[in-house]
Enzyme design. Structure first.
Site, PDB file in Angstrom:
ATOM      1  N   HIS A 174       3.484 -22.504   1.937  1.00 21.32           N
ATOM      2  CA  HIS A 174       2.725 -22.191   3.163  1.00 21.32           C
ATOM      3  C   HIS A 174       2.986 -20.756   3.606  1.00 21.32           C
ATOM      4  CE1 HIS A 174       2.226 -26.623   3.661  1.00 21.32           C
ATOM      5  NE2 HIS A 174       3.441 -26.619   3.142  1.00 21.32           N
ATOM      6  N   SER A 295      -5.324   7.244   0.586  1.00 25.99           N
ATOM      7  CA  SER A 295      -6.393   7.115   1.568  1.00 25.99           C
ATOM      8  C   SER A 295      -6.941   8.501   1.872  1.00 25.99           C
ATOM      9  CB  SER A 295      -5.839   6.476   2.840  1.00 25.99           C
ATOM     10  OG  SER A 295      -6.632   6.831   3.952  1.00 25.99           O
ATOM     11  N   LYS A 301      -0.640   6.606   3.015  1.00 25.06           N
ATOM     12  CA  LYS A 301      -1.027   5.369   2.339  1.00 25.06           C
ATOM     13  C   LYS A 301      -0.857   5.443   0.821  1.00 25.06           C
ATOM     14  CE  LYS A 301      -2.669   2.049   3.824  1.00 25.06           C
ATOM     15  NZ  LYS A 301      -4.004   1.739   4.354  1.00 25.06           N
ATOM     16  N   GLU A 308      -5.945  -5.214  -6.028  1.00 28.23           N
ATOM     17  CA  GLU A 308      -7.035  -5.701  -5.175  1.00 28.23           C
ATOM     18  C   GLU A 308      -8.298  -5.931  -6.000  1.00 28.23           C
ATOM     19  OE1 GLU A 308      -6.937  -3.666  -1.001  1.00 28.23           O
ATOM     20  OE2 GLU A 308      -6.007  -2.319  -2.438  1.00 28.23           O
TER      21      GLU A 308
END
Ligand code: ARG
Length: 481
Positions: A174, A295, A301, A308
Site C-alpha cells: 500500500h 528542465s 531539476k 517515465e
C-alpha cells in the site's frame, strides 16, 4: 502472360505508360481511385518484410521446380533474379516506390531482372499465404531480438543484485513501509517477472513457427508442392493443417502483442518504483545522469524521463492488445483486408519494446544505491513490528495475541515520543508480560531479513540461491522452433 496484361486499363486521363505494376486487374476496366489507392497501400508499413518476402519466394521457386511446374533452368533464373532484387533492396533501391505492397514491389523488380519469366513465380500462390508466411518469418526473428534484449536486462538485474546483496531497504505494501528486505530481493522481484515474459515469448513462438505457404488464397494449392520441404527450407516447426485457418489465423499476432504488453507493464511497474526511489523524498538510488534530463525553467531539476517513458509507452502496448483482438473478432472466415492492420500493430509493439528495453537496462546498469537514506529508512521500528510479534510467538504466545501486544507497545512508544527500545521494562511488561520472560527481544533489520531463510525469502543464502537460479534461467534459450 505478357506483363501488360496484368495491368488494369488505366483510368481516363492516365497515360498508358504510367500504368503501375499490379498483381491483379484483368477483370477491371478502371484502376482504383486515388483515395482507395492511398488507403490500400501498405508498402510504407510492410516494406520491412522485404527480406522475408524474398526468402519465401526463393523457397517457393524451389518447391515449384521440384513439383515440375518450373524447369530447372527457369528456377535457376528466377532464384538468381530474386537474389539480385534482394541486393538492390538491401542497397536502398526503390526507396521512393509507391507500389501497393512489398509483394508487388518485389515482383515488379523481379520483372526488371528476369523479364516475363517473373510471371511464373506466383503460380499456385496467393498474397494471402505469402504475407502470412513473410510475417511469421519476421516475427520469429523479432522474437529472438526481443529475447536477447530481455536477457540482457535480466543479466543486468542479476549483476545489480549481486552487488547489493548486503543492502537492506524497506519493502512496501500500500506504499507504506512494511518489512525490511534486501535491495537484491527487490531487484530480483522484477527479474522474475521479466523471466516469465521470456517464457511466454518462447511459448508463443512455438505457435508462430507454423508454415502457411501452400495454402493459396483459401483452398490450398492445386500443384503438388512439397510443403514439408517448404517448412524445412524456411525453418518452421510445423506445416499448417488447414488452408482456411492458415490464411486467417492471427492468434499469434495477438499473443505476441500480449507478451509485449505484459512486458511493457512489468517495465512500467519497475520504472515507477525507480522513479519513486530516486526522488528526493526517498533518495534510495541515484539514476545515471545520462538517463535523466533537465528542465527548461528550473535549473535544479534532473528528471527521470527515460523511466517515465517506459511507463508511458506501456499504455500504447496495452491498447494494442485490444486493437488486435478487435480487428479479428468480427471477421468472417478466411482472409479479409482488415488483416493488413496486423503489421502496424505488431511492428509498433516490437519497436516500442526495442526502444524501452535498452534504455531501461542502461539506466539500471548505471544506478547507484545510497547507503545513508536506505539505512535511515530501514531503521524505522514499525518495520520490525512483525519480528517483535514473531519473538513473542517463539515465547509461546499465540500470534493473534502477540500482534495486539506489539501494537500496544508501538502506540505507547508513539505517545511518549521515543523508540520502543527506549521504553522502560514496565511498558514492555504492560504490553505483554512474556516480553520480560528472558532477555528483552533484540530485533534489527539485518536480523529480520536473515530470519526469513525459506526458499524465496530474504536471508542472504536464500537470495544467493535466487541469483544462482536466475543465472540458470537466463541460460535457457527462448528459441524453440
Ligand atoms: N498487404 C496485404 C496484407 O498485408 C497482403 C495480402 C493481400 N491479400 C489480398 N487478398 N488482397 O494483408
Amino acid at each position: 502472360m505478357a506483363e501488360s496484361q496484368l495491368h488494369p486499363v488505366p483510368a481516363a486521363g492516365t497515360p498508358p505508360a504510367a500504368a503501375p505494376h499490379r498483381l491483379w486487374g484483368g477483370r477491371f476496366s478502371v484502376g482504383p481511385a486515388p483515395a482507395l489507392e492511398e488507403l490500400n497501400r501498405s508498402l510504407p508499413v510492410d516494406r520491412r518484410l522485404w527480406a522475408e518476402d524474398i526468402q519465401g519466394s526463393r523457397a517457393w521457386v524451389e518447391a515449384l521446380a521440384r513439383s515440375g511446374v518450373l524447369s530447372r533452368p527457369e528456377a535457376r533464373a528466377l532464384d538468381a533474379g530474386l537474389v539480385r532484387v534482394a541486393e538492390r533492396l538491401a542497397a536502398g533501391d526503390a526507396a521512393d516506390a509507391d507500389d501497393e505492397d512489398i509483394h508487388t514491389l518485389v515482383e515488379r523488380l523481379l520483372y526488371e531482372e528476369v523479364g516475363d519469366l517473373a510471371g511464373k513465380l506466383h503460380t499456385g500462390r496467393s498474397r494471402n499465404d505469402q504475407v502470412a508466411t513473410d510475417f511469421r518469418l519476421w516475427a520469429l526473428g523479432a522474437g529472438e531480438r526481443l529475447d536477447q534484449e530481455l536477457r540482457a536486462l535480466g543479466a543486468t538485474l542479476l549483476v545489480q543484485a549481486e552487488q547489493a546483496i548486503d543492502l537492506v531497504m524497506p519493502a512496501y505494501t500500500h506504499l507504506r513501509r512494511a518489512q525490511p528486505v534486501r535491495v537484491a530481493h527487490w531487484l530480483l522481484s522484477h527479474f522474475w517477472a521479466l523471466e516469465r515474459d521470456r517464457q511466454r515469448l518462447a511459448d508463443a513462438l512455438v505457435r508462430v513457427s507454423v508454415l502457411p505457404l501452400g495454402s493459396g488464397a483459401i483452398a490450398g494449392c492445386a500443384f503438388p508442392v512439397d510443403r514439408t520441404l517448404l517448412k524445412e527450407l524456411l525453418g518452421f516447426r510445423a506445416v499448417s493443417p488447414n488452408s482456411i485457418d492458415a490464411v486467417a489465423d492471427r492468434d499469434w499476432v495477438c499473443e505476441l502483442i500480449f507478451v509485449a504488453a505484459m512486458t511493457g507493464t512489468h517495465l512500467s511497474r519497475m520504472a515507477e518504483d525507480l522513479i519513486l526511489f530516486s526522488s528526493d523524498e526517498f533518495g534510495f538510488v541515484r539514476l545515471p545522469e545520462a538517463f535523466t534530463t533537465g528542465s527548461s525553467l528550473m535549473p535544479q531539476k534532473r528528471n527521470p524521463d527515460g523511466l517515465e517513458l517506459a511507463r508511458g509507452k506501456a499504455a500504447r502496448l496495452v491498447g494494442d492488445v485490444a486493437a488486435a483482438l478487435a480487428m479479428l473478432k468480427g471477421l468472417p472466415t478466411g482472409y479479409n483486408k482488415d488483416l493488413q492492420e496486423d503489421k502496424t500493430l505488431l511492428f509498433g509493439a516490437v519497436d516500442t519494446l526495442m526502444l524501452v528495453l535498452p534504455a531501461t537496462r542502461q539506466t539500471i546498469e548505471g544506478m547507484e544505491w545510497q547507503d545513508g537514506p536506505l539505512a535511515r529508512a530501514v531503521h524505522d521500528d514499525g518495520l520490525l513490528a512483525t519480528d517483535l510479534a514473531d519473538d513473542l510467538v517463539r515465547r509461546g504466545v499465540p500470534f493473534r495475541e502477540a500482534h495486539g501486544a506489539v501494537g500496544r507497545l508501538l502506540r505507547r512508544a508513539e505517545r511518549d515520543g521515543v523508540p520502543p527500545g527506549d521504553l522502560p521494562d514496565a511498558a514492555w511488561a504492560e504490553a505483554h508480560p512474556a516480553f520480560l520472560a528472558g532477555p528483552r527481544p533484540r530485533v534489527s533489520p539485518e536480523q529480520s531479513v536473515q530470519a526469513r531463510a525459506v526458499p524465496g525469502g530474504t536471508a542472504r543464502a536464500a537470495v544467493l540461491d535466487q541469483i544462482a537460479a536466475g543465472h540458470a534461467s537466463l541460460a535457457a534459450d527462448a528459441r524453440r522452433r
